[in-house]
Design a protein around this motif. Sequence first.
Motif, short mmCIF file in Angstrom:
data_model
loop_
_atom_site.label_atom_id
_atom_site.label_comp_id
_atom_site.label_asym_id
_atom_site.label_seq_id
_atom_site.Cartn_x
_atom_site.Cartn_y
_atom_site.Cartn_z
N ASP A 1 15.85 15.12 3.95
CA ASP A 1 16.99 16.04 3.85
C ASP A 1 18.13 15.62 4.78
OD1 ASP A 1 18.14 18.18 2.55
OD2 ASP A 1 17.53 19.63 4.08
N VAL A 2 18.48 14.34 4.75
CA VAL A 2 19.48 13.79 5.67
C VAL A 2 20.88 13.93 5.08
CG1 VAL A 2 20.39 11.61 6.52
CG2 VAL A 2 18.02 12.21 6.95
N SER A 3 21.81 14.39 5.91
CA SER A 3 23.22 14.50 5.52
C SER A 3 24.10 13.92 6.62
CB SER A 3 23.62 15.96 5.27
OG SER A 3 22.91 16.52 4.19
N ARG A 4 25.27 13.41 6.20
CA ARG A 4 26.22 12.88 7.17
C ARG A 4 27.64 13.01 6.62
NH1 ARG A 4 26.99 10.33 12.46
NH2 ARG A 4 29.23 9.99 12.39
N ARG B 1 10.55 -0.72 -6.01
CA ARG B 1 10.97 0.59 -6.46
C ARG B 1 12.47 0.70 -6.28
NH1 ARG B 1 10.42 5.66 -3.82
NH2 ARG B 1 9.66 4.51 -2.00
N VAL B 2 13.12 1.57 -7.07
CA VAL B 2 14.57 1.66 -7.07
C VAL B 2 15.00 3.11 -6.91
CG1 VAL B 2 16.70 1.16 -8.35
CG2 VAL B 2 14.72 -0.37 -8.58
N ALA B 3 16.00 3.33 -6.05
CA ALA B 3 16.64 4.64 -5.90
C ALA B 3 18.10 4.50 -6.31
CB ALA B 3 16.54 5.14 -4.46
N VAL B 4 18.57 5.44 -7.12
CA VAL B 4 19.95 5.41 -7.63
C VAL B 4 20.73 6.50 -6.92
CG1 VAL B 4 21.41 5.52 -9.68
CG2 VAL B 4 19.08 4.60 -9.85
N MET B 5 21.88 6.11 -6.36
CA MET B 5 22.69 7.03 -5.57
C MET B 5 24.04 7.26 -6.24
SD MET B 5 23.24 6.73 -1.45
CE MET B 5 23.54 8.18 -0.45
N TYR B 6 24.48 8.51 -6.24
CA TYR B 6 25.79 8.84 -6.81
C TYR B 6 26.46 9.90 -5.94
CZ TYR B 6 29.46 9.99 -10.16
OH TYR B 6 30.68 10.18 -10.78
N ASP C 1 0.85 -1.19 0.00
CA ASP C 1 0.00 0.00 0.00
C ASP C 1 0.88 1.24 0.00
OD1 ASP C 1 0.77 0.70 2.63
OD2 ASP C 1 -0.70 -0.70 3.45
N ASN C 2 0.26 2.40 -0.01
CA ASN C 2 1.01 3.65 -0.12
C ASN C 2 1.18 4.36 1.22
OD1 ASN C 2 1.38 3.51 -2.95
ND2 ASN C 2 -0.74 4.18 -3.26
N THR C 3 0.88 3.66 2.32
CA THR C 3 1.03 4.27 3.63
C THR C 3 2.52 4.40 3.96
OG1 THR C 3 -1.00 3.20 4.34
CG2 THR C 3 0.42 4.12 6.06
N PRO C 4 3.03 5.61 4.22
CA PRO C 4 4.46 5.76 4.53
C PRO C 4 4.82 5.06 5.84
CG PRO C 4 3.45 7.87 3.95
CD PRO C 4 2.33 6.90 4.16
N LEU C 5 5.89 4.30 5.80
CA LEU C 5 6.43 3.68 7.01
C LEU C 5 7.71 4.38 7.41
CD1 LEU C 5 6.46 1.39 9.14
CD2 LEU C 5 7.81 0.08 7.52
N VAL D 1 26.74 11.32 2.80
CA VAL D 1 25.33 11.44 2.41
C VAL D 1 25.00 12.92 2.36
CG1 VAL D 1 22.95 10.92 3.04
CG2 VAL D 1 24.73 9.20 3.40
N ASP D 2 24.43 13.35 1.24
CA ASP D 2 24.25 14.78 0.99
C ASP D 2 22.78 15.09 0.69
OD1 ASP D 2 24.46 17.42 0.31
OD2 ASP D 2 25.80 17.13 -1.40
N SER D 3 22.05 15.52 1.71
CA SER D 3 20.66 16.01 1.55
C SER D 3 19.76 14.99 0.86
CB SER D 3 20.65 17.33 0.77
OG SER D 3 21.42 18.31 1.43
N VAL D 4 19.68 13.80 1.44
CA VAL D 4 18.88 12.71 0.86
C VAL D 4 17.47 12.73 1.43
CG1 VAL D 4 18.56 10.19 0.85
CG2 VAL D 4 20.78 11.19 0.25
N THR D 5 16.49 12.62 0.55
CA THR D 5 15.09 12.47 0.94
C THR D 5 14.53 11.24 0.27
OG1 THR D 5 14.75 14.86 1.27
CG2 THR D 5 12.79 13.52 0.83
N LEU D 6 13.96 10.33 1.08
CA LEU D 6 13.42 9.07 0.58
C LEU D 6 12.23 8.66 1.45
CD1 LEU D 6 16.44 6.66 -0.11
CD2 LEU D 6 14.88 7.59 -1.83
N HIS D 7 11.39 7.80 0.92
CA HIS D 7 10.35 7.18 1.74
C HIS D 7 10.18 5.73 1.32
CE1 HIS D 7 7.76 7.84 -1.77
NE2 HIS D 7 7.01 6.88 -1.27
N ILE D 8 9.67 4.93 2.24
CA ILE D 8 9.32 3.53 1.96
C ILE D 8 7.92 3.30 2.50
CG2 ILE D 8 9.88 1.09 2.34
CD1 ILE D 8 12.78 1.85 2.65
#
Length: 328
Positions: free
Chosen positions: A21-24, A231-236, A12-16, A43-50
């Motif tokens: 905007d996470v950086s480290r 779903r796929v997220a590509v990081m560089y 479903d589409n309920t965010p878990l 890690v530079d200003s990452v925003t994601l959801h699952i």
Amino acid sequence: MPQHHTTDAMHDNTPLLQITDVSRSFTLRQKLFDAAADTVKAVDSVTLHISRGETLGLVGESGCGKSTLARMTAGLLKPDSGTVHITPDSGGSGRIANASGVQMIFQDPFSSLNPRMRVGRSIGEALEVQGMPRAARRARVEHLLAVVGLAPEHYDRYPHEFSGGQRQRIAIARALAPQASLLVCDEPVSALDVSVQAQVLNLLADLRDSLGLSMLFISHDLSVVRHFCHRVAVMYLGRIIETAPRDMIYNAPLHPYTKALLASLPVPDPDARTTHTRLQGEPPSPVSPPSGCHFHPRCPHAMPHCRTHIPAETVLHGRHRVRCHLYA
């Protein structure tokens, strides 16, 4: 290759999980005659959801920040800025609401298990912390051993008495013990023999489907990600540059880096030709990353604007997100 082929309609589409905007950054060891130590922004200003029941695949070259992001998701590292939020389980699934709702499965099952601790105690340690009585704890652990394809008599054995695939099954059982809602899988099969990789992936897929688990699945194997993830997220170089449902990524990639990654996939037909340009050169040093779009020194479509401006996120077709000036 695992037998399961994931469909986009299985969750479903309920965010878990919501990463905002996470950086480290990490400070490298200062050299003897240097005035200041170097800093790496992993890690530079990452925003994601699952979403609930969803598996998000995270791909990218070694050193791009995938494992750092995974450890922040699991609470093993704190971000310098931004937030990582796990929505508490409502209780409808019968899971125990633990502090984070997250458990992690590491790449090397041998180094992640205490060699001096019997596997039954390793699996049940989180249950002991939660205050479960000893008899109930043992029953729960023996049940988990059966769930992952091992036997109750394995309870009193040590990690060195098992094969690599069996040790990873033990690590999976340990992650399941506190009944978390999200599993962070950091290259969970890359250290295993090819002959047992599919067995472990099939086990994870069965558990995900039967328990309604969500997963952050990190892998360098794009073929595994294609079969296992929704779903796929590509990081560089610390940034997420493209995110989309699996079929969109593999059938119609947008970012030049994603296209180059997919061009590196082996093709069964030796006469088949890829339509994408293969990736050239080595990633820049994260100590001194390029300005603007980090990918511009290797990009065949780089424009002067790419060298000076960080691309904003563009949303196409409702669910395909890309950070590239070609689509601005």
